[in-house]
Design a protein around this motif. Structure first.
Motif, PDB file in Angstrom:
ATOM      1  N   ASP A 107       0.865  -1.173   0.000  1.00  0.00           N
ATOM      2  CA  ASP A 107       0.000   0.000   0.000  1.00  0.00           C
ATOM      3  C   ASP A 107       0.904   1.226   0.000  1.00  0.00           C
ATOM      4  OD1 ASP A 107      -1.815   2.011   0.392  1.00  0.00           O
ATOM      5  OD2 ASP A 107      -2.579   1.270   2.312  1.00  0.00           O
ATOM      6  N   ARG A 108       0.792   2.042  -1.025  1.00  0.00           N
ATOM      7  CA  ARG A 108       1.668   3.211  -1.131  1.00  0.00           C
ATOM      8  C   ARG A 108       1.265   4.321  -0.175  1.00  0.00           C
ATOM      9  NH1 ARG A 108       5.141   2.461  -5.229  1.00  0.00           N
ATOM     10  NH2 ARG A 108       6.035   4.462  -4.693  1.00  0.00           N
ATOM     11  N   GLY A 109       0.113   4.201   0.472  1.00  0.00           N
ATOM     12  CA  GLY A 109      -0.304   5.215   1.423  1.00  0.00           C
ATOM     13  C   GLY A 109      -0.843   6.457   0.735  1.00  0.00           C
ATOM     14  N   SER A 110      -0.794   7.566   1.438  1.00  0.00           N
ATOM     15  CA  SER A 110      -1.333   8.830   0.942  1.00  0.00           C
ATOM     16  C   SER A 110      -0.222   9.849   0.798  1.00  0.00           C
ATOM     17  CB  SER A 110      -2.393   9.361   1.911  1.00  0.00           C
ATOM     18  OG  SER A 110      -2.767  10.680   1.575  1.00  0.00           O
ATOM     19  N   VAL A 111      -0.305  10.663  -0.245  1.00  0.00           N
ATOM     20  CA  VAL A 111       0.674  11.729  -0.436  1.00  0.00           C
ATOM     21  C   VAL A 111       0.201  13.037   0.180  1.00  0.00           C
ATOM     22  CG1 VAL A 111       1.448  10.674  -2.585  1.00  0.00           C
ATOM     23  CG2 VAL A 111      -0.198  12.546  -2.674  1.00  0.00           C
ATOM     24  N   GLN A 112      -0.942  13.034   0.836  1.00  0.00           N
ATOM     25  CA  GLN A 112      -1.459  14.271   1.406  1.00  0.00           C
ATOM     26  C   GLN A 112      -0.535  14.799   2.496  1.00  0.00           C
ATOM     27  OE1 GLN A 112      -5.479  13.638   2.738  1.00  0.00           O
ATOM     28  NE2 GLN A 112      -6.328  14.047   0.718  1.00  0.00           N
ATOM     29  N   GLY A 113      -0.433  16.108   2.549  1.00  0.00           N
ATOM     30  CA  GLY A 113       0.268  16.736   3.648  1.00  0.00           C
ATOM     31  C   GLY A 113      -0.622  16.765   4.879  1.00  0.00           C
ATOM     32  N   PHE A 114      -0.057  17.152   6.010  1.00  0.00           N
ATOM     33  CA  PHE A 114      -0.823  17.216   7.251  1.00  0.00           C
ATOM     34  C   PHE A 114      -1.431  18.606   7.419  1.00  0.00           C
ATOM     35  CE2 PHE A 114       2.324  13.937   7.583  1.00  0.00           C
ATOM     36  CZ  PHE A 114       1.650  12.883   8.166  1.00  0.00           C
ATOM     37  N   VAL A 115      -1.658  19.264   6.312  1.00  0.00           N
ATOM     38  CA  VAL A 115      -2.409  20.513   6.268  1.00  0.00           C
ATOM     39  C   VAL A 115      -3.651  20.186   5.470  1.00  0.00           C
ATOM     40  CG1 VAL A 115      -2.404  22.941   5.621  1.00  0.00           C
ATOM     41  CG2 VAL A 115      -0.258  21.813   6.236  1.00  0.00           C
ATOM     42  N   GLY A 116      -4.799  20.421   6.033  1.00  0.00           N
ATOM     43  CA  GLY A 116      -6.031  19.934   5.448  1.00  0.00           C
ATOM     44  C   GLY A 116      -6.573  18.882   6.388  1.00  0.00           C
TER      45      GLY A 116
END
Length: 447
Positions: A107-116
């Motif tokens: 599972d490549r996970g999420s590329v989202q930042g921890f802003v949002g």
């Protein structure tokens, strides 16, 4: 004709290869048979390109000039993809391009930042429990040196640094909301404010070297059990955050590296006396081979981050823009602002097309792609992500790409973020009810 199904060679080949690699017989095939199976599923595109879907479940493009294959995000244009055709390739596909099997299952996970999206409340509380339990540890028993010593106040001991370092190492892109509770719980331990401002904390990632050094120092000082307690804290922290897809893949990697030490099933206590580099090598040798880490290969890591950046710009394709060209332009904007001279060290890691775009945008002040550059701290309206999840993903991928090229070239990370990532922030800081990535609903916020 409108409404009719359209062949998409890239979708068809990716689907076929995934089914083939998922078959339990794949790993038992001889290397030559696996190479031939991938070669038989090569695509040719109208521009003369050759594409294959291979290792790490990613696309590679062959440079017609020198025959080399480059990790390259696939084209987004539907007509271009529809024109791709399967061709027979007679040349041998190199082993590093061949799927192993586990590399497709990860599972490549999420590329989202921890802003949002915030870190979920349940996770932050588990980390808080770990931090609170370390209050009162004596620095004489758990000393701090190097970067951690500069980050934390003089009386803070290394168990707190072990928790912090694990969080930063496991994070896909450690750009955090300035109000994120996961950071605020460390406020009492810090020697100075974190880089950034009230909106975003642009944090540098912890290197594996720094985590290894915490353990190695205690072993060489004659306190191996104290070193083991630090590693156990790293494991507890990684286990606490692995449920957030922005931490998950690297948290799993760290656990795979250190669990043999916790089970006392390795030689780390012995080899630690030979130096941290030997321990680092041992930890990396236990990392799943299908994961690419900046600690193991900064160049490969940079390639994968650029790939992610291109994919997060996929929302531009329906509007006729080329996400690959826009990604190269935004990379040029960051380089131009902070370190234009280091581009020479990045060119060898980019496919020829991206290399050319990056070069001409950097050197030609009148190039049309400079219209993609942020102005007055904001992205052009045509590049605005369509929703908050897309904006958070673009922010994370842009920041991760910046960190990757800084590491690859030895460039200092800017304390106020990179041009592109900073320009995305406005989209995410005006609204405060932040859903967890991939899950409906909201989580409590703490200020």
């Amino acid at each position: 004709m409108t409404g009719m199904w359209q062949w998409d060679g890239f979708d068809a080949i990716e689907r076929d290869v995934r089914i083939m690699v998922a078959d339990h017989r794949w790993t038992g095939l001889p290397p030559l048979a696996r190479a031939q199976a991938i070669a038989q599923r090569t695509l040719a595109t109208p521009d003369g390109g050759r594409w294959l879907f291979g290792a790490h479940a990613r696309w590679y493009r062959q440079d017609p000039a020198d025959g080399r294959w480059y990790l390259t995000a696939p084209p987004a244009d539907r007509e271009f993809r529809a024109a791709a055709q399967v061709v027979q390739v007679t040349s041998m596909v190199l082993p590093h391009l061949i799927p192993t099997g586990p590399d497709f299952a990860v599972d490549r996970g999420s590329v989202q930042g921890f802003v949002g999206p915030d870190v979920p409340y349940e996770i932050t509380e588990r980390v808080r429990e770990l931090v609170v339990a370390q209050r009162g540890r004596r620095r004489e028993d758990f000393p701090l040196t190097g970067p951690f010593a500069r980050l934390f106040a003089g009386e803070v001991a290394s168990p707190v640094a072990a928790i912090w370092g694990t969080l930063m190492w496991c994070a896909y892109a450690p750009a955090f909301d300035g109000n994120e509770v996961l950071l605020s719980m460390f406020g009492e331990f810090l020697a100075r404010p974190l880089p950034g401002d009230e909106w975003v904390r642009w944090l540098p990632p912890t290197s594996l070297d720094e985590l290894v050094a915490l353990y190695g120092e205690r072993v060489r000082a004659g306190h191996p059990e104290a070193g083991l307690r630090l590693v156990a804290l790293m494991a507890d922290t990684a286990a606490a955050v692995r449920g957030d897809p922005r931490f998950g893949p690297r948290a799993d990697a760290l656990l795979a590296m250190i669990e043999p030490l916790l089970r006392r099933a390795c030689q780390d206590p012995v080899i630690a006396h030979q130096g941290d580099e030997v321990v680092r090598h041992a930890w990396l040798s236990r990392c799943p081979v299908h994961l690419t880490l900046p600690d193991a290969s900064p160049g490969d890591h940079f390639q994968h981050m650029v790939y992610d950046l291109v994919q997060t710009l996929g929302f531009l394709a329906p509007m006729g823009a080329d996400p690959r060209a826009v990604a190269a332009s935004l990379l040029a904007a960051d380089l131009a602002a902070f370190a234009p001279r280091v581009a020479d060290g990045l060119y060898p890691w980019l496919d020829p097309e991206l290399r050319h775009i990056l070069h001409v945008v950097l050197t030609d002040a009148a190039h049309p792609l400079r219209g993609c550059w942020p102005r007055s701290g904001e992205l052009p309206s045509a590049l605005h992500p369509p929703d908050r999840a897309s904006a958070a993903a673009l922010l994370g991928a842009a920041y991760a790409t910046g960190l990757a090229w800084c590491r690859l070239t030895g460039t200092e990370i800017p304390e106020r973020g990179f041009t592109t990532a900073s320009a995305v922030v406005h989209r995410l800081t005006h609204e405060r009810d932040d859903p967890f990535p991939g899950v409906s609903g909201t989580y409590p916020r703490h200020f």
